[in-house]
Design a protein around this motif. Structure first.
Motif, PDB file in Angstrom:
ATOM      1  N   LEU A  58     -82.421  23.801 -28.688  1.00  0.00           N
ATOM      2  CA  LEU A  58     -81.679  23.649 -29.818  1.00  0.00           C
ATOM      3  C   LEU A  58     -81.267  24.451 -30.602  1.00  0.00           C
ATOM      4  O   LEU A  58     -80.184  24.410 -31.352  1.00  0.00           O
ATOM      5  N   LYS A  59     -82.292  25.507 -31.003  1.00  0.00           N
ATOM      6  CA  LYS A  59     -82.064  26.302 -31.845  1.00  0.00           C
ATOM      7  C   LYS A  59     -80.837  27.635 -31.313  1.00  0.00           C
ATOM      8  O   LYS A  59     -80.123  27.951 -31.889  1.00  0.00           O
ATOM      9  N   GLU A  60     -81.071  27.672 -29.923  1.00  0.00           N
ATOM     10  CA  GLU A  60     -80.063  28.643 -29.200  1.00  0.00           C
ATOM     11  C   GLU A  60     -78.888  27.851 -29.248  1.00  0.00           C
ATOM     12  O   GLU A  60     -77.786  28.530 -29.444  1.00  0.00           O
ATOM     13  N   GLU A  61     -78.666  26.593 -29.000  1.00  0.00           N
ATOM     14  CA  GLU A  61     -77.193  26.028 -29.063  1.00  0.00           C
ATOM     15  C   GLU A  61     -76.825  26.082 -30.496  1.00  0.00           C
ATOM     16  O   GLU A  61     -75.523  26.285 -30.731  1.00  0.00           O
ATOM     17  N   GLY A  62     -77.582  25.722 -31.645  1.00  0.00           N
ATOM     18  CA  GLY A  62     -77.205  25.655 -33.037  1.00  0.00           C
ATOM     19  C   GLY A  62     -76.729  27.209 -33.266  1.00  0.00           C
ATOM     20  O   GLY A  62     -75.520  27.104 -33.779  1.00  0.00           O
ATOM     21  N   LYS A  63     -77.175  28.339 -32.502  1.00  0.00           N
ATOM     22  CA  LYS A  63     -76.680  29.675 -32.948  1.00  0.00           C
ATOM     23  C   LYS A  63     -75.242  29.790 -32.474  1.00  0.00           C
ATOM     24  O   LYS A  63     -74.243  30.307 -33.218  1.00  0.00           O
ATOM     25  N   LYS A  64     -75.180  29.243 -31.101  1.00  0.00           N
ATOM     26  CA  LYS A  64     -73.806  29.315 -30.629  1.00  0.00           C
ATOM     27  C   LYS A  64     -72.425  28.388 -31.284  1.00  0.00           C
ATOM     28  O   LYS A  64     -71.319  28.967 -31.611  1.00  0.00           O
ATOM     29  N   TYR A  65     -72.887  27.580 -31.964  1.00  0.00           N
ATOM     30  CA  TYR A  65     -72.064  26.573 -32.865  1.00  0.00           C
ATOM     31  C   TYR A  65     -72.044  27.072 -34.221  1.00  0.00           C
ATOM     32  O   TYR A  65     -71.340  26.550 -35.003  1.00  0.00           O
ATOM     33  N   GLY A  66     -72.909  28.060 -34.797  1.00  0.00           N
ATOM     34  CA  GLY A  66     -72.969  28.406 -36.052  1.00  0.00           C
ATOM     35  C   GLY A  66     -73.493  27.282 -37.099  1.00  0.00           C
ATOM     36  O   GLY A  66     -73.248  27.409 -38.310  1.00  0.00           O
ATOM     37  N   VAL A  67     -74.319  26.325 -36.542  1.00  0.00           N
ATOM     38  CA  VAL A  67     -74.973  25.405 -37.474  1.00  0.00           C
ATOM     39  C   VAL A  67     -76.682  25.179 -36.914  1.00  0.00           C
ATOM     40  O   VAL A  67     -77.073  25.820 -35.907  1.00  0.00           O
ATOM     41  N   VAL A  68     -77.126  24.550 -37.701  1.00  0.00           N
ATOM     42  CA  VAL A  68     -78.696  24.296 -37.340  1.00  0.00           C
ATOM     43  C   VAL A  68     -78.465  22.876 -37.200  1.00  0.00           C
ATOM     44  O   VAL A  68     -78.121  22.105 -37.665  1.00  0.00           O
ATOM     45  N   ILE A  69     -78.863  22.285 -35.714  1.00  0.00           N
ATOM     46  CA  ILE A  69     -78.681  20.730 -35.174  1.00  0.00           C
ATOM     47  C   ILE A  69     -79.888  20.444 -35.831  1.00  0.00           C
ATOM     48  O   ILE A  69     -80.986  20.600 -35.438  1.00  0.00           O
ATOM     49  N   PRO A  70     -79.698  19.373 -36.745  1.00  0.00           N
ATOM     50  CA  PRO A  70     -80.992  18.544 -37.276  1.00  0.00           C
ATOM     51  C   PRO A  70     -81.667  17.914 -36.140  1.00  0.00           C
ATOM     52  O   PRO A  70     -80.969  17.241 -35.093  1.00  0.00           O
ATOM     53  N   TRP A  71     -82.766  17.858 -36.260  1.00  0.00           N
ATOM     54  CA  TRP A  71     -83.712  17.328 -35.276  1.00  0.00           C
ATOM     55  C   TRP A  71     -84.640  16.280 -35.613  1.00  0.00           C
ATOM     56  O   TRP A  71     -85.505  16.506 -36.577  1.00  0.00           O
ATOM     57  N   PHE A  72     -84.551  15.224 -35.066  1.00  0.00           N
ATOM     58  CA  PHE A  72     -85.381  13.709 -35.501  1.00  0.00           C
ATOM     59  C   PHE A  72     -86.178  13.484 -34.130  1.00  0.00           C
ATOM     60  O   PHE A  72     -85.891  13.241 -33.281  1.00  0.00           O
ATOM     61  N   ILE A  73     -87.495  13.534 -34.588  1.00  0.00           N
ATOM     62  CA  ILE A  73     -88.579  13.041 -33.491  1.00  0.00           C
ATOM     63  C   ILE A  73     -89.223  11.921 -33.676  1.00  0.00           C
ATOM     64  O   ILE A  73     -89.909  11.735 -34.900  1.00  0.00           O
ATOM     65  N   MET A  74     -89.136  10.899 -32.801  1.00  0.00           N
ATOM     66  CA  MET A  74     -89.730   9.668 -33.028  1.00  0.00           C
ATOM     67  C   MET A  74     -91.067   9.657 -32.373  1.00  0.00           C
ATOM     68  O   MET A  74     -91.405  10.080 -31.094  1.00  0.00           O
ATOM     69  N   THR A  75     -91.978   9.343 -33.080  1.00  0.00           N
ATOM     70  CA  THR A  75     -93.541   9.285 -32.580  1.00  0.00           C
ATOM     71  C   THR A  75     -93.985   7.866 -32.720  1.00  0.00           C
ATOM     72  O   THR A  75     -93.230   7.017 -32.941  1.00  0.00           O
TER      73      THR A  75
END
Ligand code: UTP
Length: 413
Positions: free
Chosen positions: A136-153
């Protein structure tokens, strides 16, 4: 409204669940309160009807089942660029959020902690959570954003999951700013007589309500509100146990946007008619996933003029939804399916029962049952080797060994 102990007893007797209070007097005060809270929150009519339904076979004979249209990512050629541009712009504008469903029990794998903390045996010894966060971090860099990450527990693994992330400094994410944790709902487990189980802790034995609980959980926990605040319009929802999951896919987003649909799902070609996977189809004109246990042999083996399986688009739990569809589905109850599982519990006489085989029913909603609530959905066929390396079993198919090999091959590590 708080009910008195007498009222609770009356209600339990009405539903033949009086045994739930058998150990009540011996519990410490805080647990007594917790038990009464649990009992007051149980929808006994629902549990009773779910139990009765465990005996019924699913019947699709009156439904019209048809193959579903799909787009093959590998055959998009010229059209590819257009879709990619559309998707890319939306991602760059911060309209995508990733959701990882990590509330499952991972019973087949048998790992003692949350499944996401499992190390699949790479040289780096990174856990599934870390592999997903790297991606996710790598992809975010590609697009110049931080992709918000939501984790269901789940109730069962939430603390362990959050502690694990905290120990690893949230892998560079910031809690409650761009990484969020939320719990899914639970339902009590019942024995073969329909009696709700009491666990070893003296409380009602509850289990996560299936990956279909995602919509309700996102809405109830106000995660969708949070997403709206962040400007999110599209939500990718995937499992924690596919170490090749591609959560950021401009083509998938492009297709959804350009086809004007509120959801898009990824499929891979079913390896053979016997493979134990659900496949996309249409049921009475609506998108549907038919489970391997529901499909007839004739349908499973049917091939088209090119020799391809007509019902061959396997569902891999990689789907993108418009936020409005998620909000709507969060208010629409899904049907529950029952699974027969092993459960240790305290019986009506106060004895601990340690099963050697499945002995109790667990009720789960399936995410794909929500597809029927959509008018239409786009299906994107992707390559198995690039996008699907699940960790389900301890050994053999879909095990850490197979996932590790696929991961190494794809990332060349
Ligand atoms: P599975 O259906 O494969 O279940 O989940 P599981 O819990 O991982 O494994 P078993 O069946 O007990 O061996 C597919 C994805 O859905 C999530 C899982 O965490 C996994 O990412 N899931 C499943 C939930 O988040 N909640 C649930 O109640 C069930």
């Amino acid at each position: 409204m708080e009910q008195s102990l007498e009222e609770i007893k009356w209600k339990l007797n009405k539903y033949k669940q009086g045994h739930l209070l058998n150990g009540y007097e011996n519990l410490p005060e805080n647990k007594q309160k917790a038990l009464l809270d649990q009992i007051q929150n149980i929808d006994f009519e629902l549990i009773d009807s779910l139990y009765k339904r465990t005996k019924k076979e699913l019947d699709l004979s009156n439904d019209k089942i048809e193959p579903i249209e799909y787009v093959d990512k590998l055959k998009l050629n010229g059209y590819y660029k257009g879709l990619e541009n559309t998707g890319r712009k939306a991602i760059e504008a911060g309209k995508l959020a990733a959701v990882t469903m990590a509330g499952g029990q991972g019973t087949r794998l048998g790992h003692s902690g949350p499944k996401g903390t499992f190390d699949i045996g790479l040289d780096s010894h990174k856990s599934l959570f870390e592999l997903l966060s790297d991606y996710l971090k790598e992809e975010g860099k590609k697009y110049g954003v931080v992709i918000p990450w939501f984790i269901m527990t789940s109730e069962e693994n939430n603390d362990a999951t959050v502690e694990y992330f905290a120990k690893h400094r949230f892998f560079g994410y910031e809690k409650d700013k761009n990484i969020f944790f939320f719990k899914q709902g639970e339902l009590p487990m019942v024995d073969t007589e329909g009696r709700i189980l009491i666990g070893e802790d003296g409380l009602v034995k509850e289990a996560a309500n299936g990956h279909g609980g995602i919509f309700e959980a996102l809405v109830k926990n106000k995660m969708t509100d949070k997403m709206r605040e962040l400007g999110v319009e599209w939500i990718f929802i995937g499992g924690v146990d596919n170490c090749l999951v591609k959560m950021v896919d401009p083509i998938l987003m492009g297709i959804a946007i350009e086809k004007h649909v509120t959801a898009a799902g990824k499929s891979i070609v079913k390896a053979n008619p016997e493979e134990k996977v659900g496949v996309f189809c249409k049921k009475n004109g609506k998108p549907y996933v038919i489970e391997y246990s529901e499909i007839s042999q004739e349908m499973a083996e049917k091939r088209d003029a090119n020799g391809e399986l007509v019902y061959g688009e396997s569902h891999i739990l990689c789907n993108l939804f418009n936020i409005s569809a998620v909000e709507r589905m969060g208010h629409t109850p899904l049907p529950y399916h029952s699974a027969f599982k092993k459960a240790t519990y305290i019986d009506v006489d106060g004895h601990k029962v340690v099963p050697t085989g499945p002995n109790a029913f667990k009720f789960e909603a399936f995410l794909f049952d929500a597809f029927g609530e959509l008018d239409d959905m786009a299906i994107l066929r992707v390559k198995r080797e690039e996008e699907f390396a699940p960790v389900k079993n301890a050994t053999g198919v879909d095990s850490p060994e197979t996932a590790r090999e696929l991961y190494k091959k794809f990332y060349n590590v």
